[in-house]
Design an enzyme around this catalytic site. Structure first.
Site, PDB file in Angstrom:
ATOM      1  N   VAL A 131       8.386 -13.103 -16.040  1.00 35.25           N
ATOM      2  CA  VAL A 131       9.361 -13.904 -16.790  1.00 35.25           C
ATOM      3  C   VAL A 131       9.170 -13.516 -18.230  1.00 35.25           C
ATOM      4  O   VAL A 131       8.139 -13.967 -18.730  1.00 35.25           O
ATOM      5  CB  VAL A 131       9.345 -15.524 -16.400  1.00 35.25           C
ATOM      6  CG1 VAL A 131      10.340 -16.109 -17.261  1.00 35.25           C
ATOM      7  CG2 VAL A 131       9.528 -15.734 -14.869  1.00 35.25           C
ATOM      8  N   SER A 132      10.060 -13.169 -19.055  1.00 38.21           N
ATOM      9  CA  SER A 132       9.938 -12.598 -20.446  1.00 38.21           C
ATOM     10  C   SER A 132       9.499 -13.972 -21.144  1.00 38.21           C
ATOM     11  O   SER A 132       8.460 -13.750 -21.939  1.00 38.21           O
ATOM     12  CB  SER A 132      11.313 -11.989 -21.049  1.00 38.21           C
ATOM     13  OG  SER A 132      12.193 -12.992 -20.939  1.00 38.21           O
ATOM     14  N   ASP A 133      10.022 -15.169 -21.052  1.00 41.57           N
ATOM     15  CA  ASP A 133       9.629 -15.968 -21.956  1.00 41.57           C
ATOM     16  C   ASP A 133       8.444 -16.917 -21.679  1.00 41.57           C
ATOM     17  O   ASP A 133       7.832 -17.147 -22.381  1.00 41.57           O
ATOM     18  CB  ASP A 133      11.006 -17.328 -22.384  1.00 41.57           C
ATOM     19  CG  ASP A 133      11.501 -17.485 -20.794  1.00 41.57           C
ATOM     20  OD1 ASP A 133      11.283 -17.039 -19.834  1.00 41.57           O
ATOM     21  OD2 ASP A 133      12.295 -18.584 -20.839  1.00 41.57           O
ATOM     22  N   CYS A 134       8.066 -16.857 -20.300  1.00 38.89           N
ATOM     23  CA  CYS A 134       6.916 -17.315 -19.886  1.00 38.89           C
ATOM     24  C   CYS A 134       5.763 -16.383 -20.367  1.00 38.89           C
ATOM     25  O   CYS A 134       4.729 -16.823 -20.951  1.00 38.89           O
ATOM     26  CB  CYS A 134       6.648 -17.343 -18.521  1.00 38.89           C
ATOM     27  SG  CYS A 134       7.785 -18.495 -17.825  1.00 38.89           S
TER      28      CYS A 134
END
Length: 189
Positions: A131-134
């Site tokens: 997950v990019s934002d995680c």
């Protein structure tokens, strides 16, 4: 069924979420009610379902990494590091251990998957879906920890882990400017 088995194995039978879980589990049951795939699905039901005071509950699959990274960023901003060293050390250790260590196996592109080595998931490492934002928030935490004394936050993350995290973030976009910025940050470490 090949795609279902691939996803099941990549996610260690958690699957991508609570909607897909019963569908994949049922498909494995239809294929073989006594099969190992179905039994592995049964073993992971507790990741989703529990009994509460008012009956059976079902959740997505948790948000451990997401929550931990934001909590740690807030704690780091509090300037209470001297008072919460044990918490920071445990949080740092959790993030280091939660980073995805490998890409999906085999010809993952054929199975509509992307690289995931170096990323962080929404929930835990078993989930396996980057997950990019995680990944960005967890990397931000780990970069902050890298500037702190090891006595305060424990053993620092290895440089290779930083490079893997930067690599996954860069693979999810295509902006040359960001390549230079991200690599410059790692070089300063």
């Amino acid at each position: 069924m090949d795609h279902i088995h691939y996803e099941d194995e990549c996610s260690r039978y958690i699957t991508i979420g609570c909607a897909e879980k019963p569908l994949c589990m049922r498909a494995c049951w239809v294929e073989d009610p006594n099969g190992i795939s179905f039994k592995k699905h049964l073993a992971r039901i507790d990741d989703y379902v529990w009994v509460g005071e008012d009956g059976i509950k079902m959740q997505s699959f948790g948000s451990q990494v997401w929550d931990a990274s934001f909590i740690l960023l807030a704690l780091l901003a509090s300037n209470l590091s001297d008072e919460i060293g044990t918490i920071l050390k445990k949080g740092h250790n959790f993030l280091k251990n939660s980073q995805v260590k490998d890409n999906p196996p085999g010809d993952f592109k054929k199975m509509f998957r992307h690289i995931s080595k170096g990323s962080w998931t929404f929930s835990d490492q078993d989930h396996g879906w980057q997950v990019s934002d995680c990944t960005a928030e967890s990397l931000k935490c780990c970069l902050s920890f890298a500037k702190m004394a090891p006595e305060m936050v424990g053993e620092k993350m290895e440089m290779k882990q930083f490079y893997d995290a930067v690599n996954i973030i860069l693979s999810l976009q295509d902006k040359p400017f960001l390549h230079g910025v991200m690599l410059g940050i790692c070089v300063k470490l």
